[in-house]
Design a protein around this motif. Structure first.
Motif, short mmCIF file in Angstrom:
data_model
loop_
_atom_site.label_atom_id
_atom_site.label_comp_id
_atom_site.label_asym_id
_atom_site.label_seq_id
_atom_site.Cartn_x
_atom_site.Cartn_y
_atom_site.Cartn_z
N GLY A 277 1.27 -2.55 11.89
CA GLY A 277 2.19 -1.72 12.82
C GLY A 277 3.51 -2.32 12.62
O GLY A 277 3.85 -3.23 11.86
N ALA A 278 4.55 -1.91 13.46
CA ALA A 278 6.08 -2.22 13.16
C ALA A 278 5.83 -3.77 13.74
O ALA A 278 5.46 -3.92 15.07
N VAL B 143 8.55 5.32 13.17
CA VAL B 143 7.83 6.42 13.51
C VAL B 143 7.29 6.55 14.97
O VAL B 143 6.98 5.70 15.34
N TYR C 199 6.31 -13.87 3.37
CA TYR C 199 6.04 -15.02 2.55
C TYR C 199 6.83 -14.48 1.19
O TYR C 199 6.13 -14.65 0.03
N GLN D 288 4.70 -7.19 4.75
CA GLN D 288 4.47 -8.46 4.97
C GLN D 288 4.91 -9.30 3.98
O GLN D 288 5.45 -10.69 4.18
N ALA E 42 0.84 -1.21 -0.03
CA ALA E 42 -0.13 0.02 0.10
C ALA E 42 0.87 1.27 -0.07
O ALA E 42 0.37 2.25 -0.70
N GLU F 232 10.25 3.62 6.64
CA GLU F 232 9.90 2.20 6.98
C GLU F 232 10.86 1.78 8.16
O GLU F 232 11.95 1.88 8.18
N SER F 233 10.15 1.02 9.03
CA SER F 233 10.81 0.61 10.09
C SER F 233 12.00 -0.73 9.81
O SER F 233 12.83 -0.91 10.41
N ASP G 123 -4.07 -13.61 -6.36
CA ASP G 123 -5.27 -12.82 -6.33
C ASP G 123 -4.92 -11.21 -6.70
O ASP G 123 -5.86 -10.43 -6.39
N ASP H 288 -3.96 -2.39 4.95
CA ASP H 288 -4.26 -3.20 6.31
C ASP H 288 -4.52 -2.38 7.40
O ASP H 288 -5.40 -2.65 8.48
N ILE I 55 -4.31 -7.29 -0.53
CA ILE I 55 -3.10 -6.41 -1.20
C ILE I 55 -3.99 -5.48 -2.10
O ILE I 55 -3.71 -4.04 -2.34
C1 LIG Z 1 0.93 -15.39 5.09
C2 LIG Z 1 0.48 -14.19 4.51
C3 LIG Z 1 -0.43 -14.79 3.15
C4 LIG Z 1 -1.01 -13.66 2.50
N1 LIG Z 1 -1.71 -13.86 1.24
C5 LIG Z 1 -2.28 -12.78 0.71
C6 LIG Z 1 -2.78 -12.97 -0.58
O1 LIG Z 1 -2.63 -14.07 -1.20
N2 LIG Z 1 -3.35 -12.28 -1.01
C7 LIG Z 1 -3.57 -10.79 -0.49
O2 LIG Z 1 -4.11 -9.93 -1.26
N3 LIG Z 1 -3.17 -10.75 0.60
C8 LIG Z 1 -2.38 -11.59 1.50
N4 LIG Z 1 -2.06 -11.34 2.47
C9 LIG Z 1 -2.14 -10.23 3.21
C10 LIG Z 1 -1.15 -9.13 2.55
O3 LIG Z 1 0.07 -9.51 2.75
C11 LIG Z 1 -1.66 -7.79 3.30
O4 LIG Z 1 -3.03 -7.30 2.95
C12 LIG Z 1 -0.59 -6.58 2.70
O5 LIG Z 1 0.92 -6.92 2.88
C13 LIG Z 1 -0.90 -5.18 3.24
O6 LIG Z 1 -0.14 -4.34 2.73
P1 LIG Z 1 0.09 -2.96 3.71
O7 LIG Z 1 1.15 -2.23 2.51
O8 LIG Z 1 -1.19 -2.35 4.13
O9 LIG Z 1 0.95 -3.28 4.93
P2 LIG Z 1 2.25 -4.16 5.22
O10 LIG Z 1 2.54 -4.99 4.17
O11 LIG Z 1 1.92 -4.92 6.81
O12 LIG Z 1 3.46 -2.94 5.31
C14 LIG Z 1 3.39 -2.25 6.33
C15 LIG Z 1 4.73 -1.74 6.56
O13 LIG Z 1 4.90 -0.42 7.47
C16 LIG Z 1 6.02 -0.47 8.19
N5 LIG Z 1 5.70 0.02 9.55
C17 LIG Z 1 4.62 -0.43 10.42
N6 LIG Z 1 4.70 0.54 11.56
C18 LIG Z 1 5.76 1.36 11.07
C19 LIG Z 1 6.16 2.65 11.90
N7 LIG Z 1 5.74 2.85 13.13
N8 LIG Z 1 7.41 3.22 11.32
C20 LIG Z 1 7.84 2.91 10.27
N9 LIG Z 1 7.09 1.77 9.49
C21 LIG Z 1 6.17 1.13 9.94
C22 LIG Z 1 6.02 -2.39 8.61
O14 LIG Z 1 7.46 -2.49 8.82
C23 LIG Z 1 5.58 -2.81 7.04
O15 LIG Z 1 6.81 -3.09 6.07
C24 LIG Z 1 -1.15 -12.37 3.27
C25 LIG Z 1 -0.66 -12.23 4.56
C26 LIG Z 1 0.34 -13.26 5.11
C27 LIG Z 1 0.62 -12.74 6.50
#
Ligand SMILES: Cc1cc2nc3c(=O)[nH]c(=O)nc-3n(C[C@H](O)[C@H](O)[C@H](O)COP(=O)(O)OP(=O)(O)OC[C@H]3O[C@@H](n4cnc5c(N)ncnc54)[C@H](O)[C@@H]3O)c2cc1C
Length: 336
Positions: A125-126, A89, A49, A44, A17, A36-37, A56, A295, A306
């Motif tokens: 979150g981190a 952060v 993974y 994630q 995101a 980014e932490s 999807d 998320d 995603i």
């Molecule tokens: C095993 C597994 C399988 C999955 N399979 C699928 C799938 O098949 N299809 C699908 O759509 N989704 C899947 N997901 C879910 C998908 O990975 C998440 O929806 C997606 O990663 C969310 O993206 P995001 O950018 O919102 O958050 P994230 O990927 O969680 O990234 C957030 C980032 O913010 C950073 N951060 C957090 N807090 C702080 C802070 N205070 N300061 C600085 N940085 C910070 C974190 O370190 C992290 O790198 C799966 C998840 C898991 C665990």
């Protein structure tokens, strides 16, 4: 290190995101800083993974996790945002500078980072891996104790003990069959696994061939080694019997603790305990100029996938740009 340069948008978190938000902001000619932490981008997907396949995400019938986030990074970083890795952060303040209202963010290592808007894409979150309840367990980190399988090759010809009862533990017990030295010991504290039945059945089948050794209900009690891990003592919690299992890699896949941490103290309205409430039509939070996507962003009926996070990133970035410029929200096509 202080950095007083003002950018249009600070993006907090470089998962799918955050990288999508960086793309949409850059596409609209907004200047961006990403904080980014972790020491890597990809959220994630990269951390949990990277070698699994994802089916999807729109436009990708089948793509490996790491390949997907590499593409997200190529797209998201193409306008040259300032990327700060390894910084968590901490604080958010508002200040006035040269007649402009700015948001000021500090991290555990740097800042203040000043911007006109903030998009929070912090996922859960981190996050931090859950650890074994053994005193001094951290001392084995980097010496044979692993909380992730980032590259299968790191386990080539190694004797592995995997601890956990969920999908990750089962997936890697199966996934490392062609890499690690067999049998892989799979230790779980309960009799029943939480993982997908087909994975559990496959592990049981491999046990019959001597390629997996399932130890349930067992817990790891001690780690032994001479600088590097050489063995663990496991206890059969039903009988109290102890057993020593030789290994040079101990992979504990016990899930993650994640919490919003300092972000939860900023006066943001929350949706449940783990998400920031947004208006899904703008992705703005209750704090003016502060948006959230992915998320971490919550509203009734939210689906944490995603594709959804990427869509919210487009909404957040376009609304942030419009608000900074005092314009009507008007996304622009990217085709040229
Ligand atoms: C095993 C597994 C399988 C999955 N399979 C699928 C799938 O098949 N299809 C699908 O759509 N989704 C899947 N997901 C879910 C998908 O990975 C998440 O929806 C997606 O990663 C969310 O993206 P995001 O950018 O919102 O958050 P994230 O990927 O969680 O990234 C957030 C980032 O913010 C950073 N951060 C957090 N807090 C702080 C802070 N205070 N300061 C600085 N940085 C910070 C974190 O370190 C992290 O790198 C799966 C998840 C898991 C665990």
């Amino acid at each position: 290190m202080a950095d007083e340069s003002v950018v249009d948008i600070t993006i907090l978190g470089a998962g799918p995101a955050g990288l999508a938000a960086a793309y949409y902001a850059g596409h609209r000619d907004a200047s961006v800083r990403i904080v980014e932490s972790l020491e890597q981008v990809g959220g994630q997907v990269a951390a949990v993974y990277p070698e699994k396949h994802v089916y999807d995400v729109a436009g990708h019938p089948k793509v490996q996790g790491q390949a997907l986030v590499d593409l997200c990074a190529e797209q998201g970083l193409q306008y040259g945002p300032d990327v700060r890795l390894g910084e968590e952060v901490q604080t958010l303040e508002r200040l006035s500078q040269n007649g402009e209202e700015l948001l000021s963010v500090t991290t555990d290592k740097g800042g203040p980072y000043l911007s006109r808007a903030l998009i929070i894409t912090a996922g859960h979150g981190a996050f931090e891996p859950r650890k074994l309840g053994i005193e001094g367990v951290e001392a084995w980190e980097g010496r044979g104790l692993h909380y992730f399988v980032r590259e299968k090759d790191a386990f080539r010809d190694r004797t592995c003990v995997i601890v956990g009862g969920g999908d990750s533990a089962l997936d890697w017990t199966l996934g490392l069959q062609d890499t690690a030295r067999g049998p892989i010991a799979l230790v779980h504290r309960r009799d029943k696994f939480r993982a997908l039945e087909t994975s559990v059945n496959e592990a049981q089948r491999l046990q019959g061939e001597g390629r997996v050794k399932i130890l349930t209900p067992y817990e790891v009690r001690e780690i032994h080694g001479d600088g590097e891990i050489r063995a663990v003592t496991v206890e059969n919690t039903a009988s109290g019997e102890l057993e020593q299992v030789e290994c040079d890699a101990l992979i504990t896949l016990l899930g993650f603790h994640s919490h919003l941490g300092a972000i939860a103290e900023w006066g943001l309205e929350l949706e449940g305990k783990r998400q920031i409430r947004i208006d899904p039509t703008t992705c703005e939070t209750n704090l003016p100029g502060v948006y959230a996507a992915g998320d971490v962003a919550g509203y009734p009926g939210k689906i944490t996938l995603i594709t959804i996070g990427m869509g919210e990133a487009a909404i957040a970035a376009n609304n942030a740009v419009a608000s900074i410029r005092g314009e009507k929200v008007q996304p622009k096509y990217s085709t040229d």
